[in-house]
Design an enzyme around this catalytic site. Structure first.
Site, mmCIF file in Angstrom:
data_model
loop_
_atom_site.group_PDB
_atom_site.id
_atom_site.type_symbol
_atom_site.label_atom_id
_atom_site.label_comp_id
_atom_site.label_asym_id
_atom_site.label_seq_id
_atom_site.Cartn_x
_atom_site.Cartn_y
_atom_site.Cartn_z
ATOM 1 N N GLU A 60 -7.155 10.541 -14.371
ATOM 2 C CA GLU A 60 -7.384 10.796 -12.940
ATOM 3 C C GLU A 60 -6.386 11.830 -12.411
ATOM 4 O OE1 GLU A 60 -9.048 7.901 -10.649
ATOM 5 O OE2 GLU A 60 -8.743 9.008 -8.799
ATOM 6 N N SER A 91 -15.853 3.410 -0.896
ATOM 7 C CA SER A 91 -15.383 2.345 -0.008
ATOM 8 C C SER A 91 -13.903 2.054 -0.178
ATOM 9 C CB SER A 91 -16.180 1.064 -0.269
ATOM 10 O OG SER A 91 -15.988 0.664 -1.606
ATOM 11 N N ASP A 110 2.844 2.246 -4.948
ATOM 12 C CA ASP A 110 2.776 2.276 -6.421
ATOM 13 C C ASP A 110 3.269 3.579 -7.023
ATOM 14 O OD1 ASP A 110 0.502 3.749 -5.706
ATOM 15 O OD2 ASP A 110 -0.789 2.823 -7.226
ATOM 16 N N ASP A 164 -4.730 0.831 -9.175
ATOM 17 C CA ASP A 164 -6.168 0.556 -9.260
ATOM 18 C C ASP A 164 -6.598 0.296 -10.703
ATOM 19 O OD1 ASP A 164 -5.884 1.238 -6.653
ATOM 20 O OD2 ASP A 164 -6.985 3.118 -6.787
ATOM 21 N N GLU A 216 0.838 -1.213 0.000
ATOM 22 C CA GLU A 216 0.000 0.000 0.000
ATOM 23 C C GLU A 216 0.862 1.248 0.000
ATOM 24 O OE1 GLU A 216 -3.115 -0.031 -1.132
ATOM 25 O OE2 GLU A 216 -3.661 -1.373 0.510
HETATM 26 C C1 GLA Z 1 -5.253 4.632 -3.995
HETATM 27 C C2 GLA Z 1 -4.530 5.009 -5.281
HETATM 28 C C3 GLA Z 1 -3.529 3.931 -5.663
HETATM 29 C C4 GLA Z 1 -2.610 3.582 -4.499
HETATM 30 C C5 GLA Z 1 -3.412 3.342 -3.220
HETATM 31 C C6 GLA Z 1 -2.545 3.169 -2.024
HETATM 32 O O1 GLA Z 1 -6.042 3.507 -4.178
HETATM 33 O O2 GLA Z 1 -5.450 5.206 -6.322
HETATM 34 O O3 GLA Z 1 -2.790 4.347 -6.785
HETATM 35 O O4 GLA Z 1 -1.644 4.558 -4.303
HETATM 36 O O5 GLA Z 1 -4.320 4.396 -2.953
HETATM 37 O O6 GLA Z 1 -1.794 2.009 -2.127
#
Ligand code: GLA
Length: 393
Positions: free
Chosen positions: A168, A131, A41, A180, A38
């Site tokens: 985005e 969410s 990325d 994501d 987490e």
């Molecule tokens: C969000 C972002 C992702 C990533 C996560 C954290 O979901 O869209 O790119 O950075 O937070 O891991």
């Protein structure tokens, strides 16, 4: 697994709103859950997400003019929103949720892929809004997939993910990483995706949990990344990188081993910045270790690393908050819980837990009660399955 009721509902809604079902095509793109890795990325590190069988459905038809029009079954009150391709597309408050698909149309045009005509689009999602299971990325990937299908653009699913991220970042103002959109565009049933965000190399890892399931718990505290401190965390990591680069030949925090970080961390004299960089480095190494544990069939170790991930996000990266901490910490106490941690951006949203089949009922009961007692309102549980990427349905 396509939900035929959702498909029917989105097609019926198209007919009601735009007058006819003739020539309309239906599509689906999934949301995602991240198992571990987490806030790595955008630091050139590894992530380990999977696509879900829940996501966003669409019914779409090309128009004969240059208008693009949108309607969401989830936001009936918002009604139909439209704009024209004759003017430059710009984000606006009044466009609401349609800023996501409009942003993708804009991003395609930026890459020289202009639409010859407009379209009408109805969407219907079954990802709980806000969410942290990537309802927005699923909508972006869905839009990109639809544009390729309807207008014949020569893009791969990976391109669609990158275009979604670009829109985005540059249209919707959230400096998110690639995880994501990549998870949604590249999803594969029963597999998680071990992705190296430094070069987008990836491999699928089969998830066979043998007698356990993935359970998601929603804090029901909405998170919105653009409103949150997400961009601030990213900037701080970039500053830390710039300082370390004065001495080290690295491209990203994800290039550092734990030993290299420990030997050089004092270059980061701001203690808060040092903690943020520490998370990025340790979480990346944890993710590599977790995938190895899974391959070795050591689910217990995978679960321990999930817990360490949450602790690091709580203590060092500071993106959890009392709601997510309560869900994770209560989960750790329940027998039969292999691992539990926050998933996604944080500041609300969901936890992901791996729970033995026979323990799931008790897990929901105990964690649910303790959450309500402490936070004052209910959390919600979903047992999820790992699904495929986008498709025509
Ligand atoms: C969000 C972002 C992702 C990533 C996560 C954290 O979901 O869209 O790119 O950075 O937070 O891991």
């Amino acid at each position: 697994m396509i939900d035929q009721n959702m498909k029917q509902a989105v097609l019926d809604s198209f007919e009601k709103v735009f007058g006819s079902k003739d020539g309309v095509k239906a599509y689906f793109a999934p949301g995602r859950v991240n198992l571990i890795g987490e806030h790595t990325d955008y630091n050139g590190g590894h992530v380990f997400p999977c696509a879900l069988t829940i996501g966003t459905y669409a019914a779409v038809k090309k128009r004969d003019d240059n208008n693009i029009q949108f309607y969401s079954v989830n936001q009936e009150k918002f009604g139909v929103y439209g704009t024209t391709l004759d003017e430059e597309l710009k984000p606006s408050d009044k466009a609401g949720w349609t800023n996501y698909p409009i942003g993708v149309v804009w991003a395609f045009a930026k890459r020289g892929m202009k639409l010859d005509k407009g379209f009408d689009m109805v969407i219907y999602g079954n990802i709980p809004n806000g969410s942290g299971l990537s309802s927005s990325a699923s909508l972006e990937v869905l839009t990109g997939f639809i544009l390729r299908d309807l207008y014949g653009f020569d893009v791969t699913n990976q391109d669609i993910a990158l275009i979604g991220q670009y829109s985005e970042n540059n249209f919707n103002g959230c400096n998110c990483g690639i995880m994501d959109q990549f998870a949604s565009a590249m999803g594969k049933e029963n597999n998680a995706i071990f992705l190296d965000t430094a070069d987008l190399s990836y491999e699928y890892a089969p998830i066979s949990l043998k007698g356990a399931k993935i359970v998601i718990a929603n804090t029901n505290k909405k998170h919105k990344l653009t409103d949150s401190q997400y961009n601030a965390r990213r900037s701080m990591c970039e500053e830390a990188l710039a300082i370390l680069q004065k001495k080290l030949d690295i491209k990203a925090l994800g290039d550092l081993s734990i030993e290299e970080f420990e030997a050089n961390k004092d270059l980061l004299t701001d203690p808060d910045m040092q903690k943020k960089a520490k998370h990025a480095v340790y979480e990346n190494q944890r993710t590599i270790e977790a995938v190895k544990a899974l391959k070795d069939g050591d689910l217990e170790h995978f679960g321990k690393l999930m817990r360490q991930s949450h602790e690091s996000l709580r203590d060092d990266y500071d993106v959890t908050g009392v709601e997510l901490d309560t869900l994770a910490e209560e989960a750790w106490k329940v027998p039969g819980v292999i691992g539990s941690r926050m998933t996604g951006g944080g500041f609300g949203g969901c936890t992901v837990s791996i729970v033995k089949d026979e323990a799931i009922e008790n897990f929901k009961k105990v964690v649910g009660e303790n959450y309500k007692n402490k936070i004052g309102y209910d959390c919600t549980f979903y047992t999820v399955e790992i699904g495929n990427g986008p498709e025509v349905i």
